[in-house]
Design a protein around this motif. Structure first.
Motif, mmCIF file in Angstrom:
data_model
loop_
_atom_site.group_PDB
_atom_site.id
_atom_site.type_symbol
_atom_site.label_atom_id
_atom_site.label_comp_id
_atom_site.label_asym_id
_atom_site.label_seq_id
_atom_site.Cartn_x
_atom_site.Cartn_y
_atom_site.Cartn_z
ATOM 1 N N GLU A 28 -4.663 14.518 9.207
ATOM 2 C CA GLU A 28 -6.702 14.612 9.254
ATOM 3 C C GLU A 28 -7.065 14.140 8.372
ATOM 4 O O GLU A 28 -6.909 15.232 7.121
ATOM 5 C CB GLU A 28 -7.372 15.950 10.363
ATOM 6 N N SER A 29 -8.343 13.571 8.424
ATOM 7 C CA SER A 29 -8.739 12.940 7.328
ATOM 8 C C SER A 29 -10.183 13.246 7.205
ATOM 9 O O SER A 29 -10.968 12.555 8.184
ATOM 10 C CB SER A 29 -7.734 11.852 6.578
ATOM 11 N N ARG A 30 -11.081 13.498 6.496
ATOM 12 C CA ARG A 30 -12.954 13.230 6.401
ATOM 13 C C ARG A 30 -12.515 11.726 6.073
ATOM 14 O O ARG A 30 -13.158 11.557 6.673
ATOM 15 C CB ARG A 30 -13.093 13.871 5.529
ATOM 16 N N ALA A 31 -11.820 10.742 5.409
ATOM 17 C CA ALA A 31 -11.998 9.399 4.523
ATOM 18 C C ALA A 31 -11.429 9.036 6.406
ATOM 19 O O ALA A 31 -12.674 7.414 6.713
ATOM 20 C CB ALA A 31 -10.730 9.193 3.981
ATOM 21 N N GLU A 32 -11.480 9.187 7.251
ATOM 22 C CA GLU A 32 -11.285 8.081 8.151
ATOM 23 C C GLU A 32 -12.104 8.326 9.470
ATOM 24 O O GLU A 32 -12.436 8.110 10.076
ATOM 25 C CB GLU A 32 -9.460 9.297 9.035
ATOM 26 N N ILE A 33 -12.972 9.283 9.399
ATOM 27 C CA ILE A 33 -14.136 9.923 10.175
ATOM 28 C C ILE A 33 -15.083 8.570 10.113
ATOM 29 O O ILE A 33 -15.939 7.735 11.153
ATOM 30 C CB ILE A 33 -15.584 10.975 9.762
ATOM 31 N N ASN A 62 -14.309 5.425 9.767
ATOM 32 C CA ASN A 62 -13.856 4.407 9.935
ATOM 33 C C ASN A 62 -13.382 4.029 11.691
ATOM 34 O O ASN A 62 -12.687 3.261 12.305
ATOM 35 C CB ASN A 62 -12.026 4.327 9.618
ATOM 36 N N ASN A 63 -13.708 4.723 12.791
ATOM 37 C CA ASN A 63 -13.979 5.081 14.086
ATOM 38 C C ASN A 63 -14.875 4.880 14.875
ATOM 39 O O ASN A 63 -16.248 5.618 14.245
ATOM 40 C CB ASN A 63 -12.830 5.556 14.377
ATOM 41 N N PRO A 64 -14.820 4.626 15.732
ATOM 42 C CA PRO A 64 -16.070 4.510 16.388
ATOM 43 C C PRO A 64 -16.622 6.011 17.563
ATOM 44 O O PRO A 64 -17.352 6.716 17.407
ATOM 45 C CB PRO A 64 -16.293 3.736 18.157
ATOM 46 N N PHE A 65 -15.340 6.444 16.791
ATOM 47 C CA PHE A 65 -15.531 8.726 17.937
ATOM 48 C C PHE A 65 -16.032 9.371 16.488
ATOM 49 O O PHE A 65 -16.128 10.785 16.577
ATOM 50 C CB PHE A 65 -14.991 8.901 18.436
ATOM 51 N N PHE A 66 -15.372 8.960 15.612
ATOM 52 C CA PHE A 66 -16.682 10.055 14.332
ATOM 53 C C PHE A 66 -14.788 10.569 14.143
ATOM 54 O O PHE A 66 -15.215 11.385 13.574
ATOM 55 C CB PHE A 66 -17.827 10.308 14.238
ATOM 56 N N ALA A 67 -14.025 10.367 14.787
ATOM 57 C CA ALA A 67 -13.136 11.816 14.674
ATOM 58 C C ALA A 67 -11.703 11.328 12.954
ATOM 59 O O ALA A 67 -11.143 10.647 12.822
ATOM 60 C CB ALA A 67 -12.081 11.290 15.615
ATOM 61 N N PRO A 68 -11.790 12.578 12.565
ATOM 62 C CA PRO A 68 -10.502 12.793 10.942
ATOM 63 C C PRO A 68 -9.444 12.546 11.052
ATOM 64 O O PRO A 68 -8.680 12.095 11.349
ATOM 65 C CB PRO A 68 -11.483 13.979 11.070
ATOM 66 N N LYS A 127 -6.397 9.323 13.129
ATOM 67 C CA LYS A 127 -7.098 8.210 13.500
ATOM 68 C C LYS A 127 -5.929 7.412 14.958
ATOM 69 O O LYS A 127 -5.620 7.171 15.516
ATOM 70 C CB LYS A 127 -7.139 6.925 12.499
ATOM 71 N N THR A 128 -5.038 9.069 14.780
ATOM 72 C CA THR A 128 -4.200 8.633 16.030
ATOM 73 C C THR A 128 -4.285 9.118 17.123
ATOM 74 O O THR A 128 -3.778 8.718 18.377
ATOM 75 C CB THR A 128 -2.502 9.734 15.453
ATOM 76 N N LEU A 129 -5.678 10.331 17.364
ATOM 77 C CA LEU A 129 -6.399 9.724 18.765
ATOM 78 C C LEU A 129 -7.053 9.094 19.174
ATOM 79 O O LEU A 129 -7.661 9.465 20.528
ATOM 80 C CB LEU A 129 -6.951 11.080 18.032
ATOM 81 N N ILE A 130 -7.724 7.898 18.296
ATOM 82 C CA ILE A 130 -8.009 7.010 18.665
ATOM 83 C C ILE A 130 -8.105 6.512 20.172
ATOM 84 O O ILE A 130 -8.772 6.187 20.856
ATOM 85 C CB ILE A 130 -8.939 5.916 18.188
ATOM 86 N N PRO A 131 -6.652 5.628 20.543
ATOM 87 C CA PRO A 131 -6.635 4.966 21.686
ATOM 88 C C PRO A 131 -6.285 5.871 22.872
ATOM 89 O O PRO A 131 -7.023 5.676 23.933
ATOM 90 C CB PRO A 131 -5.191 4.565 20.672
ATOM 91 N N ALA A 132 -6.266 6.985 22.269
ATOM 92 C CA ALA A 132 -6.012 7.619 23.736
ATOM 93 C C ALA A 132 -7.560 8.491 24.000
ATOM 94 O O ALA A 132 -7.290 8.281 25.228
ATOM 95 C CB ALA A 132 -5.711 9.509 23.130
ATOM 96 N N LEU A 133 -8.208 8.155 22.714
ATOM 97 C CA LEU A 133 -10.135 8.798 22.962
ATOM 98 C C LEU A 133 -10.807 7.526 23.889
ATOM 99 O O LEU A 133 -11.120 7.623 24.701
ATOM 100 C CB LEU A 133 -10.694 8.978 21.650
ATOM 101 N N GLU A 134 -10.125 6.658 23.168
ATOM 102 C CA GLU A 134 -10.629 5.263 24.200
ATOM 103 C C GLU A 134 -10.738 5.093 25.522
ATOM 104 O O GLU A 134 -11.117 4.461 26.176
ATOM 105 C CB GLU A 134 -10.336 3.616 23.344
ATOM 106 N N ALA A 135 -9.145 4.967 25.889
ATOM 107 C CA ALA A 135 -8.498 5.315 27.025
ATOM 108 C C ALA A 135 -9.904 5.831 28.046
ATOM 109 O O ALA A 135 -9.889 5.711 28.888
ATOM 110 C CB ALA A 135 -6.835 5.426 27.388
ATOM 111 N N TYR A 136 -9.133 7.081 27.304
ATOM 112 C CA TYR A 136 -10.506 8.615 28.498
ATOM 113 C C TYR A 136 -12.195 8.314 28.663
ATOM 114 O O TYR A 136 -12.501 8.107 29.337
ATOM 115 C CB TYR A 136 -9.640 9.660 27.939
#
Length: 64
Positions: free
Chosen positions: A1-6, A8-14, A16-25
């Protein structure tokens, strides 16, 4: 996890490996006409000392 990733994605998640699962959900919820709740964690940096403290010296005499 990294604050730098926040930023870089539409979910503001730290993480980035969770983004595909969040998008699908979220897509599944949208198609079902459903919604979901959220749990937020807020991290404040660079906040001056004393910000948010009660002010006991207000002109109207209240301390709220």
């Amino acid at each position: 996890e990294s604050r730098a990733e926040i930023a870089n994605n539409p979910f503001f998640a730290p993480n980035k490996t969770l983004i595909p699962a969040l998008e699908a959900y979220m897509d599944q919820l949208r198609k079902a006409g459903d919604s979901c709740g959220a749990r937020l964690t807020v991290v404040a940096t660079g906040v001056p000392v004393g910000l948010g403290e009660k002010s006991w010296h207000r002109r109207d005499g209240s301390c709220a």
